[in-house]
Scaffold this active site. Structure first.
Site, PDB file in Angstrom:
ATOM      1  N   GLU A  15     -10.875   0.278 -10.167  1.00  0.00           N
ATOM      2  CA  GLU A  15     -11.865  -0.088  -9.145  1.00  0.00           C
ATOM      3  C   GLU A  15     -13.135   0.750  -9.275  1.00  0.00           C
ATOM      4  O   GLU A  15     -13.087   1.956  -9.452  1.00  0.00           O
ATOM      5  CB  GLU A  15     -11.251   0.093  -7.743  1.00  0.00           C
ATOM      6  CG  GLU A  15     -12.231  -0.247  -6.631  1.00  0.00           C
ATOM      7  CD  GLU A  15     -11.575  -0.276  -5.252  1.00  0.00           C
ATOM      8  OE1 GLU A  15     -10.376  -0.609  -5.154  1.00  0.00           O
ATOM      9  OE2 GLU A  15     -12.271   0.053  -4.275  1.00  0.00           O
TER      10      GLU A  15
ATOM     11  N   ASP B 192      -6.820   3.464  -7.487  1.00  0.00           N
ATOM     12  CA  ASP B 192      -8.116   3.409  -6.812  1.00  0.00           C
ATOM     13  C   ASP B 192      -8.718   4.807  -6.747  1.00  0.00           C
ATOM     14  O   ASP B 192      -8.459   5.571  -5.820  1.00  0.00           O
ATOM     15  CB  ASP B 192      -7.956   2.823  -5.401  1.00  0.00           C
ATOM     16  CG  ASP B 192      -9.293   2.791  -4.676  1.00  0.00           C
ATOM     17  OD1 ASP B 192     -10.322   3.146  -5.282  1.00  0.00           O
ATOM     18  OD2 ASP B 192      -9.308   2.408  -3.485  1.00  0.00           O
TER      19      ASP B 192
ATOM     20  N   ASN C 229      -7.308 -10.513  -2.547  1.00  0.00           N
ATOM     21  CA  ASN C 229      -6.445  -9.700  -1.684  1.00  0.00           C
ATOM     22  C   ASN C 229      -6.602 -10.087  -0.218  1.00  0.00           C
ATOM     23  O   ASN C 229      -7.726 -10.141   0.295  1.00  0.00           O
ATOM     24  CB  ASN C 229      -6.830  -8.224  -1.821  1.00  0.00           C
ATOM     25  CG  ASN C 229      -6.335  -7.609  -3.108  1.00  0.00           C
ATOM     26  OD1 ASN C 229      -5.865  -8.304  -3.999  1.00  0.00           O
ATOM     27  ND2 ASN C 229      -6.442  -6.301  -3.210  1.00  0.00           N
TER      28      ASN C 229
ATOM     29  N   ASP D 151      -1.021  -1.661  -4.284  1.00  0.00           N
ATOM     30  CA  ASP D 151      -2.413  -1.832  -3.860  1.00  0.00           C
ATOM     31  C   ASP D 151      -3.004  -0.467  -3.475  1.00  0.00           C
ATOM     32  O   ASP D 151      -2.392   0.277  -2.697  1.00  0.00           O
ATOM     33  CB  ASP D 151      -2.392  -2.772  -2.636  1.00  0.00           C
ATOM     34  CG  ASP D 151      -3.768  -3.171  -2.165  1.00  0.00           C
ATOM     35  OD1 ASP D 151      -4.664  -3.331  -3.009  1.00  0.00           O
ATOM     36  OD2 ASP D 151      -3.934  -3.349  -0.933  1.00  0.00           O
ATOM     37  N   HIS D 152      -4.188  -0.142  -4.002  1.00  0.00           N
ATOM     38  CA  HIS D 152      -4.897   1.095  -3.655  1.00  0.00           C
ATOM     39  C   HIS D 152      -4.046   2.366  -3.806  1.00  0.00           C
ATOM     40  O   HIS D 152      -3.951   3.168  -2.863  1.00  0.00           O
ATOM     41  CB  HIS D 152      -5.452   1.040  -2.218  1.00  0.00           C
ATOM     42  CG  HIS D 152      -6.543   0.037  -2.041  1.00  0.00           C
ATOM     43  ND1 HIS D 152      -7.813   0.217  -2.530  1.00  0.00           N
ATOM     44  CD2 HIS D 152      -6.549  -1.185  -1.444  1.00  0.00           C
ATOM     45  CE1 HIS D 152      -8.560  -0.848  -2.237  1.00  0.00           C
ATOM     46  NE2 HIS D 152      -7.804  -1.719  -1.595  1.00  0.00           N
TER      47      HIS D 152
ATOM     48  N   GLY E 265     -10.891  -5.698   6.264  1.00  0.00           N
ATOM     49  CA  GLY E 265     -10.980  -6.045   7.672  1.00  0.00           C
ATOM     50  C   GLY E 265     -11.789  -7.325   7.832  1.00  0.00           C
ATOM     51  O   GLY E 265     -12.096  -8.002   6.847  1.00  0.00           O
TER      52      GLY E 265
ATOM     53  N   SER F 108       0.858  -1.186   0.000  1.00  0.00           N
ATOM     54  CA  SER F 108       0.000   0.000   0.000  1.00  0.00           C
ATOM     55  C   SER F 108       0.894   1.235   0.000  1.00  0.00           C
ATOM     56  O   SER F 108       2.113   1.132   0.209  1.00  0.00           O
ATOM     57  CB  SER F 108      -0.863  -0.006   1.266  1.00  0.00           C
ATOM     58  OG  SER F 108       0.000   0.105   2.391  1.00  0.00           O
TER      59      SER F 108
END
Ligand code: G3H
Ligand code: ZN
Length: 291
Positions: A135, A105, A230, A83-84, A182, A49
Site C-alpha cells: 500500500e 500496510d 474492500n 487486511d492491513h 468508513g 484485520s
C-alpha cells in the site's frame, strides 16, 4: 471451497469484473458472506484485520473460514486474506496459518521504509506461495465510522506507486485514490490516478474504503481495472443495526441463536448487493441472481 486468491483474481482480471473482499468479525459474518456467494454464484475474498484476529484467535478464524468455505460454499471459491497487517510478525503469523494472501500496510512510513518492509514480506511470502498486497498513501478514516465529511482525503503520488511496485514486486497494489475507510459524503475515486497507476503497473488494483462510495463511480473504477474492492463498514452496519433492532424488539429473548440469526441474513443481503454491483455474480454457476 477454499482456494488460493490468485485463482479468483486471475479470472476476474480476464472477465473485467471485481471481487469483493469482505471484512468478517465473527461466525455470523462468515456465514453471511458464504451464503451470499452461494446465492450469487460469486467468488469472495474473506478478509480479517489484526483486530479480528485478536478477537477470535488466528486458529479459530482459519478453521472457521475453511470449514464454512468447504461445507457451506462448496460450489464457489473463497479465499482467505489478511487486511492491513501492520508488522512483519502479524503477516508471518497469517502466512504460517495458511492464508493465501496478506496485506502489509506500511503506508504510514516514509516510502523507502515502506519499500524495505514490504520487500522483506514479499521474500518470505514468495517462498510459501502466498500473495502480498502492498500500500502507498495511507487511506483515511476508520472502519465503522459514519460521519458527514472528512476535512481532507489525501491521494497517493503516482510516481511513488510505480516505484513501489517495481521495487517490491508485490502481487496486488492498494493506493489512496480518493476513498476513505468508513462512510463519508465526500468520498470519491480519482479515475485519472487509477488509470495511470493501472497502465503503468499492470498488477491487480485493490480499492480500499468501498463502503459508502457512489455506485456509478464503483462501476467506472472497475472499467479502469479495479479487481478487488474492500468492504468493511457496510458489514459492521448490517450486523450491528440488525442485532440492536432484534434485541429491542425481543427484550425477553434468552436464546442467542434467535437474537443472532437475523444478523446472518442482514450480512448476506449487504454482501449480495455488493456482488451485484461488482459484476461478480453468476461467474461460478448461475446463482440466484435477481435482475
Ligand atoms: O480494509 C478494509 C476496507 O478498506 C474497508 O473499507 O470500511 O470503507 O468498507 P470500508
Ligand atoms: Zn482498507
Amino acid at each position: 471451497m477454499l482456494v488460493h486468491i490468485k485463482e479468483i483474481v486471475g479470472k476476474a482480471q480476464k472477465g473485467h469484473y471485481a471481487v469483493g473482499a469482505f471484512n468478517i468479525h465473527n461466525l455470523e459474518s462468515v456465514l453471511g458472506v458464504a451464503q451470499a456467494a452461494v446465492r450469487a454464484g460469486s467468488p469472495a475474498i474473506i478478509q480479517v484485520s489484526e483486530g479480528a484476529i485478536k478477537y477470535m484467535g488466528i486458529k479459530p478464524i482459519t478453521h472457521i473460514v475453511s470449514t464454512v468455505a468447504k461445507n457451506v460454499a462448496a460450489g464457489v471459491p473463497i479465499a482467505l486474506h489478511l487486511d492491513h497487517g501492520n508488522s512483519f510478525d502479524a503477516v508471518f503469523e497469517c502466512i504460517k496459518a495458511g492464508f493465501s494472501s496478506v496485506h502489509i500496510d506500511a503506508s504510514s512510513l516514509p516510502l523507502d521504509e515502506n519499500i524495505a518492509l514490504t520487500k522483506s514480506v514479499v521474500e518470505i511470502a514468495r517462498s510459501k506461495n502466498v500473495w502480498v498486497q502492498g500500500e502507498v498513501g495511507a487511506i483515511m478514516g476508520g472502519h465503522g465510522q459514519v460521519s458527514g465529511r472528512l476535512e481532507h482525503i489525501p491521494v497517493a503520488k503516482v510516481s511513488e506507486v510505480i516505484r513501489f511496485v517495481e521495487e517490491t514486486r508485490v502481487d496486488t497494489i492498494a493506493a489512496a485514490v480518493g476513498t476513505a475507510h468508513g462512510v463519508f459524503d465526500n468520498e470519491d475515486i480519482r479515475m485519472d490516478l487509477l488509470k495511470e497507476i493501472k497502465q503503468k503497473t499492470k498488477i491487480p488494483f485493490v480499492l480500499h474504503g468501498g463502503s459508502g462510495v457512489d455506485a456509478q463511480k464503483i462501476k467506472e473504477s472497475i472499467k479502469h481495472g479495479v479487481n478487488i474492492i474492500n468492504i468493511g463498514t457496510e458489514i459492521k452496519l448490517a450486523f450491528s443495526e440488525t442485532l440492536k433492532k432484534t434485541c429491542a424488539e425481543n427484550p425477553n429473548e434468552t436464546d442467542p441463536r434467535n437474537l443472532l440469526r437475523p444478523t446472518i441474513k442482514a450480512v448476506e443481503e449487504a454482501v449480495y448487493a455488493q456482488m451485484r454491483l461488482f459484476g461478480s455474480c453468476g461467474r461460478y454457476g448461475e446463482g440466484d441472481v435477481e435482475t
